[in-house]
Every structure is written in structure tokens, then in C-alpha cells.
Design a protein around this motif. Structure first.
Motif, mmCIF file in Angstrom:
data_model
loop_
_atom_site.group_PDB
_atom_site.id
_atom_site.type_symbol
_atom_site.label_atom_id
_atom_site.label_comp_id
_atom_site.label_asym_id
_atom_site.label_seq_id
_atom_site.Cartn_x
_atom_site.Cartn_y
_atom_site.Cartn_z
ATOM 1 N N GLY A 144 11.372 -8.319 -0.995
ATOM 2 C CA GLY A 144 11.292 -7.894 0.472
ATOM 3 C C GLY A 144 12.410 -6.823 0.481
ATOM 4 O O GLY A 144 11.521 -5.273 1.422
ATOM 5 N N SER A 145 13.297 -6.324 0.748
ATOM 6 C CA SER A 145 14.169 -5.190 0.290
ATOM 7 C C SER A 145 13.101 -4.057 -0.219
ATOM 8 O O SER A 145 13.091 -2.685 0.389
ATOM 9 C CB SER A 145 15.532 -5.597 0.203
ATOM 10 O OG SER A 145 16.000 -6.374 0.572
ATOM 11 N N LYS A 146 12.805 -4.091 -1.442
ATOM 12 C CA LYS A 146 12.457 -3.431 -2.468
ATOM 13 C C LYS A 146 11.158 -2.729 -1.241
ATOM 14 O O LYS A 146 11.697 -1.037 -1.617
ATOM 15 C CB LYS A 146 11.203 -3.857 -2.981
ATOM 16 C CG LYS A 146 11.638 -3.546 -4.403
ATOM 17 C CD LYS A 146 11.029 -3.582 -5.652
ATOM 18 C CE LYS A 146 11.904 -4.254 -7.256
ATOM 19 N NZ LYS A 146 11.005 -4.727 -7.652
ATOM 20 N N SER A 147 10.096 -2.943 -0.719
ATOM 21 C CA SER A 147 9.343 -1.866 -0.032
ATOM 22 C C SER A 147 10.034 -1.290 0.992
ATOM 23 O O SER A 147 9.674 -0.002 1.748
ATOM 24 C CB SER A 147 8.527 -3.372 0.921
ATOM 25 O OG SER A 147 8.959 -3.558 1.320
ATOM 26 N N ARG A 156 3.991 4.985 -5.844
ATOM 27 C CA ARG A 156 3.977 4.217 -4.531
ATOM 28 C C ARG A 156 4.798 5.442 -3.983
ATOM 29 O O ARG A 156 4.284 5.888 -3.079
ATOM 30 C CB ARG A 156 4.697 2.826 -4.487
ATOM 31 C CG ARG A 156 4.609 2.770 -2.643
ATOM 32 C CD ARG A 156 4.471 1.516 -3.273
ATOM 33 N NE ARG A 156 4.699 1.261 -1.172
ATOM 34 C CZ ARG A 156 5.704 0.004 -0.416
ATOM 35 N NH1 ARG A 156 6.583 -0.084 -1.265
ATOM 36 N NH2 ARG A 156 5.554 0.069 0.891
ATOM 37 N N VAL A 157 5.554 5.960 -4.283
ATOM 38 C CA VAL A 157 6.392 6.533 -3.416
ATOM 39 C C VAL A 157 6.512 8.710 -3.753
ATOM 40 O O VAL A 157 6.775 8.894 -3.423
ATOM 41 C CB VAL A 157 8.303 6.650 -3.533
ATOM 42 C CG1 VAL A 157 8.068 4.744 -3.275
ATOM 43 C CG2 VAL A 157 9.027 6.749 -5.061
ATOM 44 N N ASN A 199 9.290 2.821 1.761
ATOM 45 C CA ASN A 199 8.916 3.377 2.301
ATOM 46 C C ASN A 199 10.052 4.222 3.029
ATOM 47 O O ASN A 199 9.906 5.701 3.937
ATOM 48 C CB ASN A 199 9.471 2.192 4.088
ATOM 49 C CG ASN A 199 8.636 1.637 3.955
ATOM 50 O OD1 ASN A 199 6.871 1.779 3.205
ATOM 51 N ND2 ASN A 199 8.249 -0.123 4.489
ATOM 52 N N LEU A 200 11.761 3.732 3.030
ATOM 53 C CA LEU A 200 12.625 5.293 3.855
ATOM 54 C C LEU A 200 12.721 6.516 2.953
ATOM 55 O O LEU A 200 12.757 7.359 3.255
ATOM 56 C CB LEU A 200 14.125 3.924 3.593
ATOM 57 C CG LEU A 200 14.940 5.123 3.474
ATOM 58 C CD1 LEU A 200 15.611 5.814 5.338
ATOM 59 C CD2 LEU A 200 16.591 4.834 3.280
ATOM 60 N N ILE A 201 12.749 6.036 1.286
ATOM 61 C CA ILE A 201 12.213 7.449 1.043
ATOM 62 C C ILE A 201 11.432 8.203 1.372
ATOM 63 O O ILE A 201 11.142 9.417 0.882
ATOM 64 C CB ILE A 201 11.934 7.079 -0.689
ATOM 65 C CG1 ILE A 201 12.986 6.401 -1.100
ATOM 66 C CG2 ILE A 201 11.644 8.059 -1.941
ATOM 67 C CD1 ILE A 201 13.089 5.583 -2.522
ATOM 68 N N ARG A 202 10.347 7.089 1.743
ATOM 69 C CA ARG A 202 8.711 8.236 1.843
ATOM 70 C C ARG A 202 9.134 9.095 3.397
ATOM 71 O O ARG A 202 9.230 10.539 3.885
ATOM 72 C CB ARG A 202 7.815 7.558 2.244
ATOM 73 C CG ARG A 202 7.163 7.361 0.951
ATOM 74 C CD ARG A 202 6.639 8.270 0.278
ATOM 75 N NE ARG A 202 5.374 9.280 0.744
ATOM 76 C CZ ARG A 202 4.998 10.311 -0.143
ATOM 77 N NH1 ARG A 202 6.057 10.702 -1.313
ATOM 78 N NH2 ARG A 202 5.004 11.070 0.827
ATOM 79 N N SER A 232 1.161 -1.622 0.133
ATOM 80 C CA SER A 232 -0.234 0.081 -0.202
ATOM 81 C C SER A 232 1.163 1.430 -0.335
ATOM 82 O O SER A 232 1.993 0.987 0.563
ATOM 83 C CB SER A 232 -0.817 0.227 1.354
ATOM 84 O OG SER A 232 -0.023 -0.108 2.199
ATOM 85 N N ARG A 233 0.091 2.425 -0.248
ATOM 86 C CA ARG A 233 0.810 3.852 -0.743
ATOM 87 C C ARG A 233 1.145 4.389 0.976
ATOM 88 O O ARG A 233 -0.041 4.606 1.655
ATOM 89 C CB ARG A 233 0.548 4.124 -1.610
ATOM 90 C CG ARG A 233 1.485 5.354 -1.410
ATOM 91 C CD ARG A 233 0.853 6.353 -2.788
ATOM 92 N NE ARG A 233 1.743 7.284 -3.542
ATOM 93 C CZ ARG A 233 1.507 8.272 -2.560
ATOM 94 N NH1 ARG A 233 0.789 9.341 -1.886
ATOM 95 N NH2 ARG A 233 2.270 9.840 -2.866
#
Lengths: 505, 343, 333
Positions: A432-435, A463-464, A439-442, A248-249
Motif C-alpha cells: 500500500g505504501s509503495k504506490s 513506473r516512476v 506517486n510522491l516521486i512523480r 498504472s503509471r
């Protein structure tokens, strides 16, 4: 389907290396005329399996069967002779040689005295090229062809033998959409000829578009086979990572600050033209477009790696000229480049040294580098970014793709930049690392960084990003906000459909 | 379901066991890879010492180091160049140049001016190479090959093809660099050791040293991290030419007269010492300490063979075997198998 | 026309254009400066030039193949010297005493065999250990030189066989034997590289070794064969040269590797492998020899030759880069 004789069958393949059981009883079969996807996170064992199939590794246990004939392959050549052919992700061509010489590499027809039988070579090549309906000839130099055409040369190579199974390893990684269509046509033709196809890709849309079944590996083990028509993205992902994934975004709830970066009419002749945009503090601006649309080149210009032929760049309201990465860094611009191993990291150096490289001049005690200060920075960002490494002495080359990317991100965060540009943040990184990185970018935006994200993956950019710039052929077609964007109009914008509409209007 | 868990458990256990044995193997391999050359050096010294007591007598040891000093000083500079991912084949020819120039100027303007003048000229040549390789990005092998020839021509032109001699060999303090000694230690050794310490610290401890490794390890990534690659490469060639000038000074001072070709062929011997020390020609690895070991090994081999009654040229062939063994074992440890995977 | 074709053509033709320029320059400059009355482009002078090009030229053909293959051989000078010693010394061996002049082919065969064996050793080490050819042959350069010295200490090895000297000084069809050797080797090397499977594979391996391996080309034996080839040619070069001179010093052939590489690079062969041409190497060899002779002709000191050749080598590299550069589009990394 089970009644057909499989083109290729794997039974209980085991391959161990010192310390790792890379493949642990992998069994599945590929039917003739079937496109069979092989999926799994990086490190799941796909590449080991491919090397076993390619004759580069010998399995410790298990049996490979081609058209019901058990085979043992001790070299790539033997694998090919048994009818297993590879289309490699990294093209395996000799660019200075001709198309014909490449197609028959290692098997040039001979005359007396070891001479090459050019007549036979060209005749055979022409025959194969006509099957593929390509626009180049046997004598053309491979280095002069486009990437897509070079891939066609690789595929032509597969057709020189009586291929039972053809394995495509991330074939679309550097293809444009139009070129993808041609590739998928060729795959369809192979299918018609009754060839079994293994298709390796991370790209879900392609998997659903062309494959019949999907087999999944995780931790070196076979996790099952799904019928493409009867499954969905979620089920596949769950099988791959062994848990549910949060796709989810996360909604932006923070307020945007001042304009951090403003670009007006920026042009690099031959690459992109008249590009204007701005990014605010706390905002993620996505750049979406096809490979070659000019996105990376804009980032490289902002980072001082290319000289603009026209246009202005304003940082925090002040006009700047940037002639080198050192300039860019001094002014607070950081770039996480697309080619992590080639541009982002010195793989032979340790984690700490990589992370502090841009500021090593400032981390000194007297004439020497201050060890303590460096380690402090490393520890800080290891904790903040959750980098999994045995310690700062670990060579970066030994880390997984996701952790490597975090080192690069940590390197730039420790410089406290005003503008952070991230080019293809999750290329070659497992699901897994993608999400985590998304999240880190957000989170970075929420902390007030101005972030530019360049991506070729639509779900990622959706998403980001707070806003999305759609590029086509070196021009900005349209800028979307979260409210105006839909998948359809984004695709139209980046494929030039909107362009013709605009000119018509 | 229980079956899956079971296999999972076995697998994890197998992996753990495997990892442990792998780790120890890796450790041994790693030690060999990192310290192999040091281990070989010690074994070698012990072997020769057992064969001939004189080998480890202090005066013999000092003698060996003293005669290795010229090669050694040059190797220190070339280490910088090699770690930055480049080659320098011009050092031999450049050393001839320095030697001839300082000898010639000695009688014309006196030693006190001749020495800085010679350093200036040699550094200028180094700067030209650094500019060509660093800023113009030309291939270092070819550039320094061309410079080898060009500097040789320059030396011949300077000397008019003649040998160069100092007129008053007895009355000059210039001989101190090659022939003097302090507290019983010959000056060439002191220069070599001092330079090794200073350059070793620069390479291992300073930001510049870090950047040399980064540029040699991955020049593109270094540029993408804001390192000014051209400047780093340029500085490495300056360092190399500084060392060459120092070597030329020692050479000139030791003999107080010289042929035009005194350094001929040394470029490859120097490179051999650096490689023997474990620096990779691809760049990004090597240390000053290892280079010193490489230099000493070459020196002691020569000496050891002479002491057991063999001619000086036997060392060439022994060096050949040792270089190949050293590099081979080094890469074998890294790839985890002795024989190359080439079919 | 595909991009790059123009610069490709320029590169291919450049060395011959350079040779023409040299000829014009030295002819014209010679008119004003030369101490001798003879014109530079005198037939005898040119024939001599070709003969003098032969020792370096013959080895350069082997080097071209090895470098196209993606390797390099720094040991050719030492191989040259060792083969020369075997050639001259074996003629005096007691076991061949009864052969009379029949010893000549035997001695030649032994010398050539020496070259092949030394090349094979290099090739085998490169193949089996995976150590870079630069390092392997750098070591061998020292090692083989050591063998040269071990043979006869620091003494020269001499033997003049007058039949052999006559043979070497013959000029069938107006060209010296050495020139014939160079031309024949060039033609053969050209045929091998353009017409045979081995030659095409040599390009493929130098261009993309991994692809060649995956295509089932046995890269190891292939490279070893090329090293045997250059060893053979270094020995052939020695046979051609020392048949006439009859005396070899243990230092002979030093720096040959550098001259040979200079000629090959002037001819446009890529250092990284995969591209290059035997014919252009011939051009490179002739260009260097022309420069030597030409500078002598106009009365320049011999030392100037080194300076000029060095500078030209760097200039060629610079021009090559300028031709291939893509201007402002280029990434500054």
C-alpha cells in the motif's frame, strides 16, 4: 493434493501481545514436496508466525502438527529437532568460524573431555556439501565466502536434520540472478526429497516462478490459499491489502527544465567506471541493475561519501567537487539512502529531530535550537507527505517502514534540494505504501525537482522513471527512454547480454 | 461472510482493550524508565533522613555536594563523550596531570598564568584523544585506556615522581576555587552547578547538543544527514578535558598539594555516576541532569553510610548493588520483562 | 589467497615480531646505556621475566576467553585481592589449627573457590539481567573492592607460611612455580579454545550471539562458566603471587584489569568478540613485561614505562586499522 499427509499443518494459531492480537487463528498446511508461498504486507503477522514456528514464541492457542504429529516447541533448537528449519533473511552465521563449525553450530560432535570430533565433523560436512554441489570445503572460513555461498552454508545446516519443513525468509534479497538460479535448484532438490517448503517473499516474479500455492495473511488473520497456477498478481495483491491497487503509471505531462546535474566519466576504481549521464529539472532518471552493479556507489559519490578517482560533476552548469555529505547538502544534493534504519534515521530520536537534523545549525534563535521553527517544518511535511504518527515526539523506531521512509524523504525535501537521489525507495515497505511513495516521486518531478531513483525492482523503475539507465558490473550499458524501453531489453542490458553484443559489433 | 465481520469486530475490540491496558502499563514502565533514578533518589533520601536527622541538615547537604563536586564536574564532561557513543577512561589520570601541573606552575609562573597554562595543556591532551577517536576512528575504550597509562607516565615525568606542594600555602588566592565560598555556598559547588547549567543547556538546547545525540544514536545516519561526526566526537573530548581541567583546578586549590595519583581510579567512578544517571554505553541517551542525580546519589550514599556509622568502603559495595539494580530496571522497563531472554 | 589473509597473518605474528624487536633493541641499547654489566638477554633475567609475567598473564588467559566470548571483566583486580586475603587469612583460622601444613591445600582451595564464586556472581547477573558485562563488572569492581576492605579495614592482611614460601620459590626443571602455572594455564586455555566444543562455542557466541542462540547453544550458562573461569584464574594468580609475598594490602590488584586488557588487546583479541588467540595473549603479556624490564635495563625511569605502553597500545590500534583499511574504496561514513 488434499489426500497427502501435510508436512506441516497449522490449526487456529493465536498469538497476542499487550495491545495487539498479532496472530488471530491462522490455519493452513504445507504438503511434502510443495513450495508454499506465505505473503502479506509488513505487519500482517508473517514474522510473528515465523517466530512461533521457530519456537521463539509460544502460541496462545492452536496446534502445530508436523507429519501428523502434534508438536510443542519451546526453543529454536526444539523446532529444529521436530524438523522445522529456517533459512533466515539476515544470515545467522559466525563469520570467523569454519563452514563445518557453522553447519553444526550448537551440535558439534564430541569426543571425551568435551573435545570436538573433527574427523566426524568434516566427514559429515563433506557429505552434505556434496549434496549441494558447492565449491567450498568444511575448513573454509565463512567470512571469506560470498553472500550466496554463505546462504548455502545456512541451507546445508537445514540438511543436517531430517527436515520436514524448510522456511525461506526473503532468501533472494541480496543474491545476484545467477546465484538465484543456484538457490532455486537447491529448492527444487529439496522438493524432490519430499520436504515441505514455506517461501516468504515480496517478489511476485519469484513467487510465480517457483511456488505451488500461496497463503496470504492480513492483519494477523489467514485470508486464504491460492493455487499459483490459477491466480494472478492482482488477485494476490487484493487479498493482501483488502482492496484494489492502482498499478498504472502516471504519465509525465510536465515539461522538463534545464540540466540540473551532469556527470561525465565518473569513476571510482574497483566499483564503477566511466559513468556519464545528466538529469533535468522535472525529470526522474531511473537507475536499474543488479545488486553490485555500482548504482548505490554512484549515489554515494555524488553525496560526498566516496572520492572519485576520475570524472567531473556539474551542478546547474557549474563544476563542483564534493568531499562530504555536508558539501553535497550545501550544494543542493540530497540522498535518501537504501538502508533506511542504518543510514537514514537515528531510530532512538523523535520524528522532528530526525527530520530537521541536516539543517539544525540554521534553525536557531540565539545559541539555541528554535523549537517553533522545527515543529513548523515537521508539521508542514507531515501534512504534505501524509506521515501517520501520533506527534513529533514519537520515536522514529516505532513507526512503520512506510512512514519512516516518508520521514527521510521529508528530511530532504525540507532542504529544498536541486537534485534528490532516492536509493531503493520502497525496500521493505508494504504494497500500500509503495504506490503512495511512487506517486510522491512523480509529484516531486512535476514540481521541478531533478530526481534520481535507484531500484532493483523492474516494475518500480518502469513506473516512476522518465528515462532509465541500465547498469551492469560498474558500467552504464544503455540509457532507455519511455519509448524505447521494454522489459526484455532492460533485462538484457542489466545482465550483460548487451555488453557482449556491443563488443561484437 | 457475516462470520468474518464478527471476528473482525471482536478482534478490533480486543485490540482496543489490549491497547488501553498496554498503554497504561507502558506509561508506568516509561515513567519508571525515564524517572526511575529520580524516584529511587527521593526514596533513598527519605529513608536516610528518617534514619538520621542530620542527613538532611543544610550543612551536611552542602558538604556532600561540595565533596562530590570534583567527581561531578568530571562526570559532566564524560556525559558528552558517553552520549556520543564513546568512552573516556583517561579522565582520572588526566585529572592527576592537571592537578600536578597547576600546582607546579603555581610556584613557577604564578597562579594567574598557571591556570590558563594548565587548561591549555589538558585541552591539548583532550584534543589528541579527540583526534584519535574522532578523526582516526580508533576504538575509544582502547585509546583512552592507552592514554590512561600514557598520561600517568607524563604526570610522573613532570613531577619527577615526587608529590607536588605549593610553597606558600597561606599567601595565595589560588585556594579560592577549592576552599572559598560565596554567600555561604562553597565555590566548588558554584563551579559544579554553573558548569552543569551551561553544559546542560548546550546538550539539551543547542544544535551541537542535538548532533551529539545523533552521532551517538546512529553515527552513520548522522553522517548521511550531513553531520560532521568526527568534529562532534572531537568536541566531546574537548568538553571532557575542559571539565577534567576544572576538576583538577578544584582539587589542587582545595589541597594546595597533591600526590601523582590523586585521580587514579576515578575514571570508573565517574563512569559509574554517568551510568547510574541512565546514560547508555551504546550512546544516544542520557542527560546532564540525570548525570548530576547520579553523582549526588553516589555522594549521598557515601555520606549516609558514614552517618549511620559504617566505614567509607561500604559505599563501594552498596554502589555496586545500586548500579546494577538501576541499569537492570532501566533495561527491564524498555524490554518489558524483568529477566533477560538469554537462554 | 583470500583477501584479509595477509593482514590476518601479520596480526597473528605481529606480537612475536614485536617481542623480537624489543629483545634486539634492549640488548643493543643496553650495551651502550646500561649501568650493569649483565647482558639483557641473560638467562636468569629472562626466567625472572617469565615469573614476573605470571600474575597478569594467568588472568589474561581468562580475559582472552571472556573477551572472545564478547564480554569483558573489569573486576579481576578486586577478585585477585579478595582471593589473596582468603588464602592468607584462612591459614590462621582456628578450625584449621590441627592441620599443620595440611592447611596449605585447604587455604588454596578456599581462595580458588572465592574466585569461582565471585566470577559466578558476575556471570549469573550478566545471564539473568541482560545488563552488559562492562557495567556488571564495573559495578563488581567497586563491590568486590568494598568486600576486600570490609574484611580487614584498611589494614594489610599478612601471614607467612614458610613451607608455602619454599613451595612458591621452588624451580622445578629450572622454571619458577609461577612460570609453570602460567605455561600450564596457557596450554590448557589454548586446548579449550581450539579443541573443545565449549571453546568453539565461545567463538561462535562472541561472533554472532543471535546465531548461537538460534542454534540452541545455551548462551547464559556458557557465559557464566567463562566468568567462573576468569574468577578462578584471578584467584590462581593471587595464590601464585601471595604464597611468596605473604602480605596483601586492600588496594592490591588495582588497575590489574587495565593491564590485563592491555595485554589481551596487544595480543590481537577483538574487543567486539569472536576472534582472538590465547597464544597471542601470552605474547602480549611477555611484550609488556619485556618493555618494563627493558626500559629499566637501559636506565629509563619507571614512569616512562607507562608512557611507552600507552603509546604502543594506541599505535597497535592504529596499525591494525591501517592494515584493514580498504583505501579509496572505503565509504566515508
Amino acid at each position: 493434493m488434499s489426500d497427502a499427509t501435510p508436512a506441516l499443518r497449522l490449526d487456529g494459531i493465536v498469538k497476542t501481545f499487550p495491545g495487539v492480537r498479532a496472530l488471530d487463528g491462522v490455519s493452513f498446511s504445507v504438503l511434502p514436496g510443495e513450495v508454499h508461498a506465505l505473503m502479506g504486507e509488513n505487519g500482517a503477522g508473517k514474522s510473528t508466525l515465523m517466530k512461533v514456528l521457530g519456537g521463539i514464541y509460544q502460541p496462545d492457542e492452536g496446534q502445530i502438527t508436523v507429519s501428523e504429529v502434534p508438536v510443542v516447541m519451546r526453543s529454536p533448537l526444539e523446532a529444529k529437532a521436530k524438523g522445522i528449519v529456517f533459512i533466515h533473511q539476515e544470515l545467522s552465521l559466525a563469520t570467523e568460524l569454519s563452514v563445518a563449525e557453522n553447519i553444526y553450530l550448537g551440535e558439534l560432535p564430541r569426543k571425551s573431555f568435551g573435545r570436538v570430533d573433527w574427523a566426524t565433523l568434516n566427514a559429515r560436512t563433506n557429505e552434505i556439501l556434496s549434496r549441494l554441489k558447492v565449491g567450498f570445503g568444511p575448513g573454509d572460513r565463512v567470512g571469506d565466502l560470498s553472500i550466496a555461498n554463505q546462504q548455502m552454508v545456512e541451507i546445508a545446516r537445514a540438511l543436517t536434520v531430517d527436515a520436514k519443513a524448510v522456511i525461506f525468509d526473503e532468501p533472494t534479497a541480496s543474491l545476484t540472478d545467477a546465484e538465484k538460479v543456484v538457490l532455486f535448484d537447491v529448492i527444487a532438490d529439496l522438493k524432490k526429497d519430499g520436504v515441505g517448503i514455506i517461501y516468504i517473499s515480496h517478489r511476485m516474479e519469484e513467487i510465480f516462478r517457483i511456488t505451488d500455492r500461496i497463503s496470504v495473511l492480513r492483519d494477523g488473520q489467514y485470508r486464504g490459499t491460492l493455487e499459483t497456477a490459477k491466480t494472478n498478481e492482482e488477485e494476490i495483491t487484493q487479498l493482501m491489502i483488502g482492496r484494489k491497487l492502482d498499478l498504472s503509471r502516471s504519465e509525465a505531462t510536465h515539461a522538463l527544465g534545464d540540466v540540473a546535474l551532469e556527470v561525465r566519466g565518473l569513476t571510482v576504481k574497483g566499483l564503477y567506471e566511466d559513468v556519464s549521464f545528466e538529469v533535468r529539472k522535472g525529470e526522474v532518471l531511473g537507475f536499474y541493475g543488479l545488486v553490485g552493479a555500482g548504482r548505490t556507489e554512484i549515489a554515494e559519490t555524488l553525496f560526498g561519501l566516496r572520492e572519485p578517482s576520475a570524472g567531473t560533476i556539474h551542478l546547474n552548469g557549474e563544476e563542483v567537487r564534493i568531499h562530504s555529505p555536508a558539501d553535497a547538502i550545501a550544494r543542493g544534493i540530497s540522498l535518501v539512502p537504501e538502508d533506511r534504519k542504518g543510514q537514514g534515521l537515528v531510530l532512538g530520536m523523535n520524528c522532528r529531530d530526525n527530520m530537521t537534523l541536516p539543517q539544525v545549525d540554521d534553525l536557531t534563535a540565539g545559541p539555541f535550537v528554535a523549537d517553533g521553527a522545527e515543529i513548523a517544518i515537521f508539521d508542514q511535511y507531515r501534512d504534505r507527505l501524509d506521515i501517520r504518527t501520533p506527534g513529533w515526539k514519537q520515536q522514529v523506531g516505532n513507526l512503520s517502514g512506510g512512514n519512516q521512509q516518508k520521514i527521510v524523504i521529508g528530511k530532504w525535501l525540507s532542504m529544498h534540494p536541486d537534485v534528490l537521489i532516492v536509493d531503493e525507495p520502497t525496500r521493505g515497505i508494504d504494497v500500500g505504501s509503495k504506490s503512495e511513495i511512487h506517486n510522491l516521486i512523480r509529484a516531486l518531478a512535476a514540481q521541478g525537482y531533478a530526481v534520481i531513483v535507484i531500484s532493483s525492482e523492474m516494475p518500480e523503475v518502469l513506473r516512476v522513471s522518465d528515462r532509465i539507465v541500465a547498469m551492469y558490473s560498474g558500467r552504464i550499458m544503455r540509457t532507455f527512454t519511455a519509448e524505447t524501453v521494454t522489459e526484455d531489453n532492460l533485462i538484457q542490458a542489466i545482465s550483460g547480454i548487451a555488453a557482449s553484443a556491443e563488443t561484437a559489433a | 461472510m457475516s462470520e468474518t465481520t464478527d471476528t473482525g469486530g471482536t478482534r478490533a475490540q480486543g485490540a482496543r482493550e489490549g491497547r488501553m491496558s498496554g498503554l497504561s502499563k507502558e506509561k508506568i514502565g516509561g515513567i519508571l524508565a525515564r524517572q526511575g533514578i529520580l524516584v529511587a533518589f527521593v526514596l533513598f533520601m527519605v529513608g536516610f533522613a528518617l534514619a538520621n536527622q542530620r542527613f538532611i541538615a543544610p550543612d551536611n547537604v552542602l558538604g556532600v555536594i561540595r565533596s562530590s563536586a570534583i567527581l561531578g564536574v568530571m562526570a559532566l564532561g564524560v556525559t558528552f563523550v558517553v552520549i556520543s557513543g564513546n568512552l573516556d577512561l583517561s579522565v582520572g589520570s588526566m585529572m592527576s596531570f592537571s592537578t600536578i601541573v597547576v600546582l607546579d606552575l603555581h610556584d613557577q609562573i604564578g597562579p594567574a598564568l598557571a591556570i590558563p597554562a594548565m587548561f591549555g595543556l589538558t585541552l591539548l591532551i583532550g584534543a589528541v584523544i579527540g583526534f584519535l577517536v574522532g578523526y582516526l576512528r580508533l576504538n575509544s575504550l582502547i585509546v583512552t585506556l592507552g592514554m590512561l597509562s600514557a598520561i600517568h607516565g607524563l604526570t610522573l615525568t613532570w613531577s619527577g615522581g615526587q608529590n607536588m606542594d605549593i610553597a606558600d600555602k597561606e599567601g595565595t588566592w589560588f585556594s579560592v576555587f577549592g576552599q572559598g565560598s560565596v554567600l555561604g555556598i562553597p565555590v566548588p559547588i558554584l563551579i559544579f552547578a554553573g558548569l552543569a547549567v551551561v553544559l546542560g543547556l548546550i546538550l539539551a538546547k543547542t544544535p551541537f547538543g542535538r548532533k551529539v545525540y545523533a552521532v551517538g544514536g546512529n553515527g552513520v545516519a548522522a553522517t548521511f544527514s550531513g553531520v560532521r561526526r568526527a568534529r562532534v566526537v572531537f568536541m566531546c573530548y574537548l568538553a571532557s578535558s575542559f571539565c577534567v581541567a576544572t576538576a583538577g583546578l578544584i582539587q589542587a586549590s582545595r589541597s594546595l598539594g597533591s600526590q601523582n595519583t590523586v585521580g587514579q581510579g576515578m575514571e570508573l567512578e565517574v563512569l559509574a555516576a554517568v551510568i547510574l544517571g541512565g546514560a547508555s554505553l551504546l550512546g544516544g541517551s542520557g542527560t546532564i541532569f540525570k548525570t548530576v542525580i547520579g553523582v549526588l546519589i553516589l555522594g549521598f550514599i557515601k555520606n549516609g553510610l558514614l552517618l549511620v556509622g559504617l566505614q567509607f568502603y561500604v559505599q563501594y559495595t552498596v554502589t555496586w548493588v545500586i548500579i546494577i539494580l538501576a541499569v537492570w530496571l532501566d533495561i527491564a522497563a524498555k524490554r518489558g520483562r524483568l529477566w533477560s531472554p538469554i537462554a | 589467497m583470500a583477501p584479509g589473509t595477509l593482514s590476518g597473518l601479520l596480526q597473528k605474528g605481529a606480537i612475536w615480531g614485536f617481542i623480537v624487536l624489543e629483545l634486539i633493541f634492549f640488548s643493543v641499547a643496553g650495551e651502550f646505556l646500561s649501568l650493569s654489566d649483565k647482558a639483557f638477554m641473560d638467562l636468569d633475567n629472562m626466567l625472572l621475566l617469565l615469573k614476573q609475567s605470571a600474575p597478569i598473564g594467568i588472568i589474561a588467559m581468562g580475559m582472552t576467553i571472556v573477551m572472545i566470548n564478547g564480554n569483558i571483566d573489569l573486576s579481576v583486580g578486586a577478585t585477585f585481592a579478595l582471593a589473596a586475603i582468603v588464602l592468607l587469612d584462612s591459614m590462621t583460622w582456628p578450625i584449621f589449627a590441627g592441620l599443620g601444613d595440611g592447611v596449605i591445600p585447604v587455604a588454596m582451595a578456599l581462595a580458588l573457590l572465592t574466585g569461582i564464586v565471585l566470577g559466578a556472581i558476575n556471570g549469573f547477573i550478566v545471564w539473568k539481567t541482560g545488563v552488559d558485562a562492562f557495567i556488571v563488572t564495573l559495578g563488581a569492581m567497586l563491590g568486590y573492592r568494598g568486600l576486600v576492605f570490609m574484611y580487614n579495614g584498611e589494614q594489610p592482611t599478612s601471614h607467612l607460611n614458610w613451607t608455602l614460601v619454599d613451595l612458591a620459590e621452588a624451580q622445578p626443571l629450572g622454571l619458577h612455580v609461577a612460570t609453570w602455572a602460567l605455561l600450564i594455564v596457557t596450554v590448557l586455555a589454548w586446548l579449550v579454545m581450539t579443541r573443545t566444543v565449549h571453546g568453539r562455542n565461545a567463538y561462535a557466541i562472541g561472533d554472532n550471539r543471535e546465531a548461537a542462540v538460534n542454534a540452541g547453544i545455551r548462551v547464559g550458562p556458557h557465559m557464566m562458566l567463562n566468568f567462573m573461569g576468569i574468577g578462578f584464574l584471578a584467584a590462581l594468580s593471587a595464590v601464585v603471587f601471595y604464597s611468596e609475598s605473604g602480605s596483601v594490602n586492600p588496594n592490591d590488584g588495582e588497575l590489574y584489569e587495565l593491564w590485563v586488557i592491555t595485554a589481551v588487546v596487544l595480543g590481537g583479541t577483538k574487543l567486539t568478540g569472536g576472534a582472538g588467540s590465547v597464544i597471542s595473549t601470552l605474547g602480549g603479556v611477555i611484550a609488556i613485561q619485556l618493555l618494563r624490564k627493558g626500559l629499566g635495563h637501559i636506565g629509563a625511569d619507571t614512569e616512562t614505562v607507562n608512557l611507552v605502553i600507552g603509546l604502543i597500545l594506541i599505535a597497535v590500534l592504529f596499525l591494525d586499522r591501517q592494515l584493514n583499511i580498504k583505501g579509496k574504496e572505503a565509504l566515508k561514513a
